[in-house]
Structure formats: structure tokens, C-alpha cells
Scaffold this motif. Sequence first.
Motif, PDB file in Angstrom:
ATOM      1  N   PHE A 153       0.939  -1.244   0.051  1.00 13.19           N
ATOM      2  CA  PHE A 153       0.018   0.025  -0.110  1.00 13.19           C
ATOM      3  C   PHE A 153       0.826   1.414  -0.027  1.00 13.19           C
ATOM      4  CE2 PHE A 153      -3.248   3.087   1.466  1.00 13.19           C
ATOM      5  CZ  PHE A 153      -4.260   2.785   0.698  1.00 13.19           C
ATOM      6  N   VAL A 154       1.978   1.275   0.780  1.00 12.19           N
ATOM      7  CA  VAL A 154       2.641   2.560   0.818  1.00 12.19           C
ATOM      8  C   VAL A 154       3.389   2.872  -0.599  1.00 12.19           C
ATOM      9  CG1 VAL A 154       4.944   1.487   1.662  1.00 12.19           C
ATOM     10  CG2 VAL A 154       4.139   3.802   2.624  1.00 12.19           C
ATOM     11  N   ALA A 155       3.665   1.672  -1.407  1.00  9.70           N
ATOM     12  CA  ALA A 155       4.284   1.971  -2.637  1.00  9.70           C
ATOM     13  C   ALA A 155       3.594   2.847  -3.600  1.00  9.70           C
ATOM     14  CB  ALA A 155       4.664   0.250  -3.365  1.00  9.70           C
ATOM     15  N   LEU A 156       2.190   2.726  -3.166  1.00 11.39           N
ATOM     16  CA  LEU A 156       1.052   3.688  -3.994  1.00 11.39           C
ATOM     17  C   LEU A 156       1.583   5.025  -3.789  1.00 11.39           C
ATOM     18  CD1 LEU A 156      -2.311   2.073  -3.750  1.00 11.39           C
ATOM     19  CD2 LEU A 156      -1.301   2.652  -5.963  1.00 11.39           C
ATOM     20  N   ALA A 157       1.895   5.170  -2.525  1.00  9.67           N
ATOM     21  CA  ALA A 157       1.829   6.801  -2.221  1.00  9.67           C
ATOM     22  C   ALA A 157       3.706   7.296  -2.513  1.00  9.67           C
ATOM     23  CB  ALA A 157       1.956   6.849  -0.471  1.00  9.67           C
ATOM     24  N   LEU A 158       4.325   6.548  -2.119  1.00  7.74           N
ATOM     25  CA  LEU A 158       5.960   6.892  -2.036  1.00  7.74           C
ATOM     26  C   LEU A 158       6.224   6.999  -3.738  1.00  7.74           C
ATOM     27  CD1 LEU A 158       8.608   7.960  -1.050  1.00  7.74           C
ATOM     28  CD2 LEU A 158       9.379   5.547  -0.694  1.00  7.74           C
ATOM     29  N   VAL A 159       6.125   5.924  -4.507  1.00  2.00           N
ATOM     30  CA  VAL A 159       6.388   5.770  -6.019  1.00  2.00           C
ATOM     31  C   VAL A 159       5.778   6.734  -6.752  1.00  2.00           C
ATOM     32  CG1 VAL A 159       6.779   4.212  -7.754  1.00  2.00           C
ATOM     33  CG2 VAL A 159       7.194   3.464  -5.371  1.00  2.00           C
ATOM     34  N   SER A 160       4.365   7.178  -6.261  1.00  7.99           N
ATOM     35  CA  SER A 160       3.665   8.068  -7.193  1.00  7.99           C
ATOM     36  C   SER A 160       4.358   9.371  -7.160  1.00  7.99           C
ATOM     37  CB  SER A 160       2.191   8.143  -6.822  1.00  7.99           C
ATOM     38  OG  SER A 160       1.630   6.931  -6.711  1.00  7.99           O
ATOM     39  N   VAL A 161       4.595   9.634  -5.984  1.00  6.18           N
ATOM     40  CA  VAL A 161       5.271  10.960  -5.889  1.00  6.18           C
ATOM     41  C   VAL A 161       6.568  11.086  -6.522  1.00  6.18           C
ATOM     42  CG1 VAL A 161       6.386  12.797  -4.060  1.00  6.18           C
ATOM     43  CG2 VAL A 161       4.208  11.548  -3.565  1.00  6.18           C
TER      44      VAL A 161
END
Length: 443
Positions: free
Chosen positions: A47-55
Motif C-alpha cells: 500500500f505504501v508503494a502507491l504513495a511513495l512511488v507515485s510522488v
Amino acid sequence: MPKIDTGDTAWMLASAALVMFMTPGLGFFYGGLVRAKNVLSTVMQSFVALALVSVLWALVGYTLAFGPVKGLVIGSLKYIGLHGVGAAPVGLAPTIPASVFMVFQMMFAVITPALITGAFAERMRFSGWLVFLGLWSIVVYSPIAHWVWGGGFLGAGHLGALDFAGGTVVHINAGAAALACAIYLGKRRGFGQEAFRPHNVPMVMLGAAILWFGWFGFNAGSALGANPLAGSAFVATQLATAAAVLGWLIPEWIRHGKATTVGAASGAVAGLVAITPASGFVGPMPAIAIGLVAGAVCFFAVNFKVRLGYDDSLDVVGVHMVGGVVGALLTGVFASVAINAAGANGGLTQLGKQAVAVGVTLAYSFVVTFAILKLTDVVVGLRVTGDDEDAGLDLSQHREVGYNWSERGGSVVQSPVREATAIVKEAAVHPVREPADAPGGTE
């Protein structure tokens, strides 16, 4: 002149959403396969990959992968911070806005490092994962995406290796990185001495179903429009995945005497992985052949890891790396310009090109991943302590647990350990007295 097509744009927005949905689906798939004490930490890693990698993709990843080519190794910085990425189309996708192409590719960048988490499940610090995730997405994913899709030396106009939707960029890349992670972090405590059984098989099946559903956006969306090629890729994806389920279950049934639900889910993912590079270049019958081969080969690869002695917790290497290699090579066998005029016909020449792309991706991803792991370990540390691993990463890394087991006295007891502690404390304060005439009872 390029002209925006509303139908193509609508399909690509839907495809981007489908691929986005795959990452939490992967979290469910992996989360069901681990022990109950690690379910939230495993889901959180995806789930956190959705946040960090998007940015990071918006800041620098997209321009490194798809910026106008300054060389064959990396893109330019023209699109840094998404500068100039708006309503106008780009050359790779002339009928959709550049922003839509960017966000579609963003979802590939998100799920690729998330795939790696299955290799080190149940033993990596969350802080270590965040640092590794950020570095890997920029230093490994973006360059390989550029080499294959962004005008680099492996793709069209240069070597000419075929990868329609990510056999090398996503699956071989993530699989090689997973192998590096499994080797570097070492085995879980108790590996080889106790069974690490999936704690929630229905969750595994749910995750596999979400992945299968989302993969239509992954593969058919890579046609970059609502067109006949998207339809062909859709059909190939369905047939290969279905065949791979059978390709896995048949040898499993013969060898172990039973066909398992986890085996069916694993076979489906193996088929999805293998058809990914070929989906836009092969017809229905070759798709079935690719799926059957991938299901069987991945089954034996997963079972063979025990002899090799590394602890790839959730079989990322056996499914994604091996399945990706199978798919990439068989693309060189079955590809046809009758399906996609922009591709090539299969044969020894194309098979050789595929093999070169496979080898380069494996080598670069493994070596650079190992270096990133070492750097991350020095900076923040990677592996949790033995006590934290025994307690589970849900508690040690996130101070929460996945399941509330019971309620006692109006307060929620959130784990078997806490429940046992509460019972002991209650017994000390309010001893339970059995009648003297009860069986085994004492005053």
C-alpha cells in the motif's frame, strides 16, 4: 497530426485504474500467504508503494524513463516535476494526453517494487523498506523502463527486443531484485524447522482474483488505445492465465496427490506473468501454449528452491523471475507481425534478442539491488531483531494487529499473546474456584 481520441483516453484512464487496483490486490495475495502476525505489515508494504512511488514518479521517475532521449541509457530531465506533461499527446501515445500516458505508466512503476516484498516477507524493517523502495524505483526501475520502452538500447529501433507490457521491465526486473533481497537478508527464524503456512487462503484467492482482473488493464491497456490490438491482448491474457492454472495443477496433483487452491492462485499469477511480454504479439493458440508451459515450469521452480537453500518467502523468484523469463523467451518464438505489425516474427534471431534483454535485465537488477540493500542497511538497517520477528512485524513495526481475537471485560484483546496475559492477570486477582465435587475440582 496527433489528435486526442476520447475513446482511447477513456480506455487508458480505466486501464490506469485497473493497474492501480492490482497493487492492493497484491497486498491481499501476499498478506494471505504470511502468518497472521505479519498480515498488516505485508499489506502495508504494497500500500505504501502507491504513495511513495507515485510522488517520486512525478518528481523524477517519469522523466528518467520517458524523457526525450539524450542517450540510450537514461531519459533527459525535460519532464522533471511533470513540466510540460499535460493535455498535449506524446509520440509514444499520439491519441491520448501526455498526462494520461504518464499516470498509466506510474501504476507500473508502483507495482513493480511491490512485487519484491514477497521475497523478504516477515523480516524487513518498515523504515528500511521505505529507503530501499525510493532508491530502487529511481535507480533500477526507471533506467530499465527507458531501455525497453523509452527509446533506450534494448527496445525498438536498437536491439529490438519485444516486451509488450512488462516481462523484462516488471517481472524479470522484480524477480532478480527479489533474489538479491532473499540472499542478502537471509532466512526467517525457524526456516526449514517449522512450517510457514498461509494464514488466510480465502484472502490469497481474493488477491489472485483482483490481480487477474486488473491485469486486463496491464496488458490490454498497453495497446495505448481502444483498438483491435487491445482486444487481442485481452484474449491472450485470459487464455494464457486459464491454461497456466491447469499447467500448475496437473503436475501438483501428480506429485502431491491433491490440487490446491493456493496452487491454482499461483498458477494463475504465473500465467499472467508469462503472457505479459507476449500479449500484444501472439494469437490465442500460442497464448495457451505459453500459459501451459509457464504454469508447469513455475511449479517446478518453486519446488526446486528448497534444494537451493534461499528463503524466498512467497516465491517471487519462482513465479515472477522464472515466469518472466519463460514469457520473454517464448515471445521470441511465437511473435507474429500478423498480430502486431510493429513487432516481429518469431525465430532464432528474435529469440536471441529476447535472451540478450533477459540477461541484461537480470544482471543489472541483481547487482544494483544488492548495492542498494547494502547502502540501506548501513543507513537505517534492514532486518528486524529476532524478538521483533518472533512478535510479528504488525506489532513491532506498526503497533497494531490484523485480527481482534476476543473481547474481555469491554476491552479488546488483540492477539493470542495479549489474551493469554489478560487471562493470567485476571486469574491472579479473581481466582476461579471449582466445586469440590466437580471432576478434578479443588476448593
